[in-house]
Design a protein around this motif. Structure first.
Motif, short mmCIF file in Angstrom:
data_model
loop_
_atom_site.label_atom_id
_atom_site.label_comp_id
_atom_site.label_asym_id
_atom_site.label_seq_id
_atom_site.Cartn_x
_atom_site.Cartn_y
_atom_site.Cartn_z
N ASP A 87 -3.07 -2.15 -3.52
CA ASP A 87 -2.51 -3.70 -3.20
C ASP A 87 -1.33 -3.92 -3.97
O ASP A 87 -0.44 -4.65 -3.51
CB ASP A 87 -3.69 -4.55 -3.43
N LYS A 91 2.18 -5.17 -2.38
CA LYS A 91 2.76 -6.28 -2.59
C LYS A 91 4.38 -5.99 -3.04
O LYS A 91 5.11 -6.59 -2.74
CB LYS A 91 1.92 -7.05 -3.97
N ILE A 153 -0.45 -6.37 4.25
CA ILE A 153 -1.30 -5.77 3.31
C ILE A 153 -2.75 -5.24 4.29
O ILE A 153 -3.05 -4.09 4.35
CB ILE A 153 -1.85 -6.61 2.18
N SER A 154 -2.93 -6.30 5.09
CA SER A 154 -4.30 -5.91 5.89
C SER A 154 -3.86 -4.84 7.08
O SER A 154 -4.57 -3.95 7.09
CB SER A 154 -4.59 -7.27 6.66
N GLN A 157 -3.64 -1.32 5.34
CA GLN A 157 -4.70 -0.87 4.89
C GLN A 157 -5.54 -0.34 5.89
O GLN A 157 -6.57 0.51 5.66
CB GLN A 157 -5.66 -1.75 3.66
#
Length: 187
Positions: A87, A91, A153-154, A157
């Motif tokens: 994470d 970012k 990010i979602s 992942q």
């Protein structure tokens, strides 16, 4: 560690002394300018997109925005890239891709990054346009042509293929191997 390991992390773990000496040799003052970073990485004379990308990378590493990367910023950057949690890395990638700093990544920003990466790494499986379309088609859930930090990010992942594409944008192992062997020409 085996001598046949070729990942950036393995190279850095084995050769940290080499990289420290290179840092100090390239910049005895202990401060690296954008020009010096390009020289260290052997990336002078690149196209406009590649130069813009290197400037963006430099800007994200220059944490105090004084126009230099000091040794602590250098170590922090390497640590994030090599050992940071996913994470944290995502970012950082988002910040790197968001060229105008508006908190969203649009197609043009992402396309510019992928064109630069292609120029730097000298290899391509897909065109930058195809990669950009794939990323947006896969993770732009709102379909508005912009990715927020949360979507980015979602999406990364949840989709290993997208994560792999993102990781390749800072894969300098190709460049590092060439530098170590002394084959990349300095300008």
């Amino acid at each position: 560690m085996g001598a046949d390991n070729s990942t950036t992390e393995d190279m850095m773990a084995v050769d940290i002394h080499y990289w420290y000496n290179k840092f100090m040799r390239e910049s005895p003052s202990g401060l690296i300018t954008l020009y010096e970073l390009k020289a260290i990485l052997g990336l002078q004379g690149m196209n406009e997109e590649a130069n813009g990308y290197i400037e963006q990378v430099f800007g994200t590493f220059d944490m105090n925005k004084d126009g230099y990367i000091d040794f602590m910023e250098y170590v922090a950057a390497l640590s994030l890239i090599l050992k940071g949690k996913i994470d944290q890395k995502l970012k950082w990638y988002f910040k790197l891709y968001d060229a105008d700093g508006n908190g969203k990544i649009d197609r043009e920003e992402l396309l510019s990054i992928f064109k630069a990466v292609q120029a730097i790494n000298l290899h391509t499986d897909m065109s930058p346009e195809e990669i950009t379309a794939l990323v947006f088609d896969t993770i732009d859930k709102k379909g508005n042509g912009e990715l927020t930090l949360e979507e980015f990010i979602s999406g990364a992942q949840q989709h290993q293929m997208i994560m792999d594409i993102i990781k390749k944008t800072l894969d300098l192992s190709n460049v590092l191997k060439v530098i170590k062997s002394g084959r990349r020409n300095s300008v």
